[in-house]
Design a protein around this motif. Structure first.
Motif, mmCIF file in Angstrom:
data_model
loop_
_atom_site.group_PDB
_atom_site.id
_atom_site.type_symbol
_atom_site.label_atom_id
_atom_site.label_comp_id
_atom_site.label_asym_id
_atom_site.label_seq_id
_atom_site.Cartn_x
_atom_site.Cartn_y
_atom_site.Cartn_z
ATOM 1 N N ALA A 1 19.184 -21.819 30.997
ATOM 2 C CA ALA A 1 20.432 -22.347 31.497
ATOM 3 C C ALA A 1 20.148 -23.303 32.662
ATOM 4 O O ALA A 1 19.163 -23.153 33.362
ATOM 5 N N ILE A 2 21.042 -24.235 32.855
ATOM 6 C CA ILE A 2 20.836 -25.271 33.868
ATOM 7 C C ILE A 2 20.705 -24.670 35.270
ATOM 8 O O ILE A 2 20.012 -25.214 36.119
ATOM 9 N N ALA A 3 21.345 -23.541 35.523
ATOM 10 C CA ALA A 3 21.301 -22.946 36.858
ATOM 11 C C ALA A 3 19.876 -22.645 37.312
ATOM 12 O O ALA A 3 19.604 -22.615 38.506
ATOM 13 N N GLN A 4 18.963 -22.443 36.398
ATOM 14 C CA GLN A 4 17.575 -22.158 36.756
ATOM 15 C C GLN A 4 16.905 -23.339 37.442
ATOM 16 O O GLN A 4 15.885 -23.175 38.103
ATOM 17 N N PHE A 5 17.435 -24.534 37.269
ATOM 18 C CA PHE A 5 16.822 -25.746 37.807
ATOM 19 C C PHE A 5 17.402 -26.166 39.155
ATOM 20 O O PHE A 5 17.014 -27.176 39.705
ATOM 21 N N LEU A 6 18.358 -25.406 39.671
ATOM 22 C CA LEU A 6 18.989 -25.760 40.943
ATOM 23 C C LEU A 6 18.214 -25.182 42.110
ATOM 24 O O LEU A 6 17.718 -24.058 42.038
ATOM 25 N N PRO A 7 18.120 -25.922 43.209
ATOM 26 C CA PRO A 7 17.454 -25.369 44.391
ATOM 27 C C PRO A 7 18.248 -24.209 44.963
ATOM 28 O O PRO A 7 19.447 -24.100 44.749
ATOM 29 N N HIS A 62 27.867 -19.618 25.823
ATOM 30 C CA HIS A 62 28.871 -18.764 26.472
ATOM 31 C C HIS A 62 29.926 -19.650 27.115
ATOM 32 O O HIS A 62 29.611 -20.667 27.717
ATOM 33 N N GLU A 63 31.168 -19.227 26.990
ATOM 34 C CA GLU A 63 32.266 -20.041 27.509
ATOM 35 C C GLU A 63 32.108 -20.326 29.003
ATOM 36 O O GLU A 63 32.354 -21.436 29.459
ATOM 37 N N GLY A 64 31.657 -19.347 29.771
ATOM 38 C CA GLY A 64 31.507 -19.540 31.214
ATOM 39 C C GLY A 64 30.476 -20.592 31.565
ATOM 40 O O GLY A 64 30.704 -21.428 32.443
ATOM 41 N N THR A 65 29.322 -20.575 30.886
ATOM 42 C CA THR A 65 28.296 -21.578 31.194
ATOM 43 C C THR A 65 28.689 -22.942 30.654
ATOM 44 O O THR A 65 28.357 -23.955 31.256
ATOM 45 N N ARG A 66 29.396 -22.987 29.522
ATOM 46 C CA ARG A 66 29.896 -24.284 29.026
ATOM 47 C C ARG A 66 30.846 -24.889 30.041
ATOM 48 O O ARG A 66 30.760 -26.062 30.373
ATOM 49 N N ALA A 67 31.776 -24.086 30.548
ATOM 50 C CA ALA A 67 32.781 -24.589 31.489
ATOM 51 C C ALA A 67 32.146 -25.051 32.792
ATOM 52 O O ALA A 67 32.617 -25.999 33.413
ATOM 53 N N ALA A 68 31.075 -24.405 33.219
ATOM 54 C CA ALA A 68 30.450 -24.717 34.510
ATOM 55 C C ALA A 68 29.393 -25.811 34.415
ATOM 56 O O ALA A 68 28.853 -26.219 35.441
ATOM 57 N N TYR A 69 29.096 -26.309 33.223
ATOM 58 C CA TYR A 69 27.981 -27.241 33.060
ATOM 59 C C TYR A 69 28.157 -28.522 33.878
ATOM 60 O O TYR A 69 27.225 -28.999 34.507
ATOM 61 N N ARG A 70 29.345 -29.086 33.876
ATOM 62 C CA ARG A 70 29.578 -30.338 34.623
ATOM 63 C C ARG A 70 29.330 -30.119 36.112
ATOM 64 O O ARG A 70 28.688 -30.935 36.774
ATOM 65 N N CYS A 71 29.811 -29.003 36.638
ATOM 66 C CA CYS A 71 29.594 -28.695 38.049
ATOM 67 C C CYS A 71 28.111 -28.493 38.330
ATOM 68 O O CYS A 71 27.592 -28.990 39.329
ATOM 69 N N ALA A 72 27.428 -27.768 37.461
ATOM 70 C CA ALA A 72 26.008 -27.490 37.668
ATOM 71 C C ALA A 72 25.179 -28.766 37.567
ATOM 72 O O ALA A 72 24.265 -28.980 38.367
ATOM 73 N N LEU A 73 25.480 -29.633 36.601
ATOM 74 C CA LEU A 73 24.725 -30.878 36.445
ATOM 75 C C LEU A 73 24.937 -31.788 37.655
ATOM 76 O O LEU A 73 23.991 -32.372 38.179
ATOM 77 N N THR A 74 26.163 -31.888 38.125
ATOM 78 C CA THR A 74 26.442 -32.698 39.315
ATOM 79 C C THR A 74 25.710 -32.142 40.528
ATOM 80 O O THR A 74 25.083 -32.879 41.293
ATOM 81 N N SER A 75 25.760 -30.835 40.696
ATOM 82 C CA SER A 75 25.077 -30.198 41.822
ATOM 83 C C SER A 75 23.568 -30.411 41.733
ATOM 84 O O SER A 75 22.905 -30.685 42.736
ATOM 85 N N MET A 76 23.015 -30.305 40.523
ATOM 86 C CA MET A 76 21.582 -30.506 40.347
ATOM 87 C C MET A 76 21.192 -31.942 40.699
ATOM 88 O O MET A 76 20.214 -32.169 41.407
ATOM 89 N N VAL A 111 31.208 -29.606 23.780
ATOM 90 C CA VAL A 111 31.753 -29.368 25.120
ATOM 91 C C VAL A 111 30.739 -29.798 26.180
ATOM 92 O O VAL A 111 31.079 -30.518 27.123
ATOM 93 N N VAL A 112 29.493 -29.375 26.027
ATOM 94 C CA VAL A 112 28.463 -29.735 27.004
ATOM 95 C C VAL A 112 28.217 -31.246 26.980
ATOM 96 O O VAL A 112 28.057 -31.865 28.025
ATOM 97 N N ARG A 113 28.215 -31.859 25.795
ATOM 98 C CA ARG A 113 28.073 -33.325 25.705
ATOM 99 C C ARG A 113 29.188 -34.017 26.487
ATOM 100 O O ARG A 113 28.960 -35.012 27.183
ATOM 101 N N GLY A 114 30.394 -33.503 26.380
ATOM 102 C CA GLY A 114 31.513 -34.062 27.137
ATOM 103 C C GLY A 114 31.269 -33.987 28.636
ATOM 104 O O GLY A 114 31.558 -34.934 29.374
#
Length: 153
Positions: A1-7, A62-76, A111-114
């Motif tokens: 998951a993308i969260a693993q790549f965040l500081p 998972h719906e939760g990680t799909r929904a949070a992807y934009r926030c996580a990518l921006t934060s990363m 959803v993630v592509r969006g």
């Protein structure tokens, strides 16, 4: 998951580097990144010419990680641009759009592509590389990585 790549610690004022987090992001997305800590933190401070980001299949399931992807990518992007100095100005990022098929969540990739497209539209120096036409009919991960690599180059 993308969260693993965040500081593990977000930088103050990092939003200036990739834009503010979207208004609907709830809570911080930093602080949960074992891959950041082991692979990338030792390289912090180095100058990079750019980053190729090709990830997201796990976040589609998972719906939760799909929904949070934009926030996580921006934060990363914000955090990486703060940690890694670009050779010239803002660190450029190439994002490979997810392919069209995922065996466990048929609409999850869309959803993630969006979210990937929304971040690229908002953040400076983010380029998208299409990958949706490289999928295999029965595999979650596309077999044709050569086409994606050629497009990203």
């Amino acid at each position: 998951a993308i969260a693993q790549f965040l500081p593990s610690v977000p930088f103050p004022h990092a939003e200036a580097l990739a834009g503010p987090l979207p208004a609907d992001c709830s809570g911080p997305t930093a602080g949960i990144g074992p891959l950041w800590n082991s692979f990338y933190a030792p390289l912090a401070g180095l100058g990079l010419s750019g980053v190729l980001w090709y990830q997201g299949e796990t976040d589609t399931m998972h719906e939760g990680t799909r929904a949070a992807y934009r926030c996580a990518l921006t934060s990363m992007l914000n955090s990486w641009r703060q940690h890694f100095q670009a050779a010239q100005g803002i660190l450029p990022v190439v994002v490979v759009l997810l392919h069209s098929y995922h065996c466990k969540t048929p609409l999850g990739n869309a959803v993630v592509r969006g979210h990937q497209m929304a971040v690229a539209h908002q953040a400076p120096r983010v380029t998208l590389v299409p990958g949706w036409d490289t999928s295999h009919k029965t595999k979650s991960h596309p077999l044709d990585k050569v086409t994606i690599a050629a497009r990203a180059a």
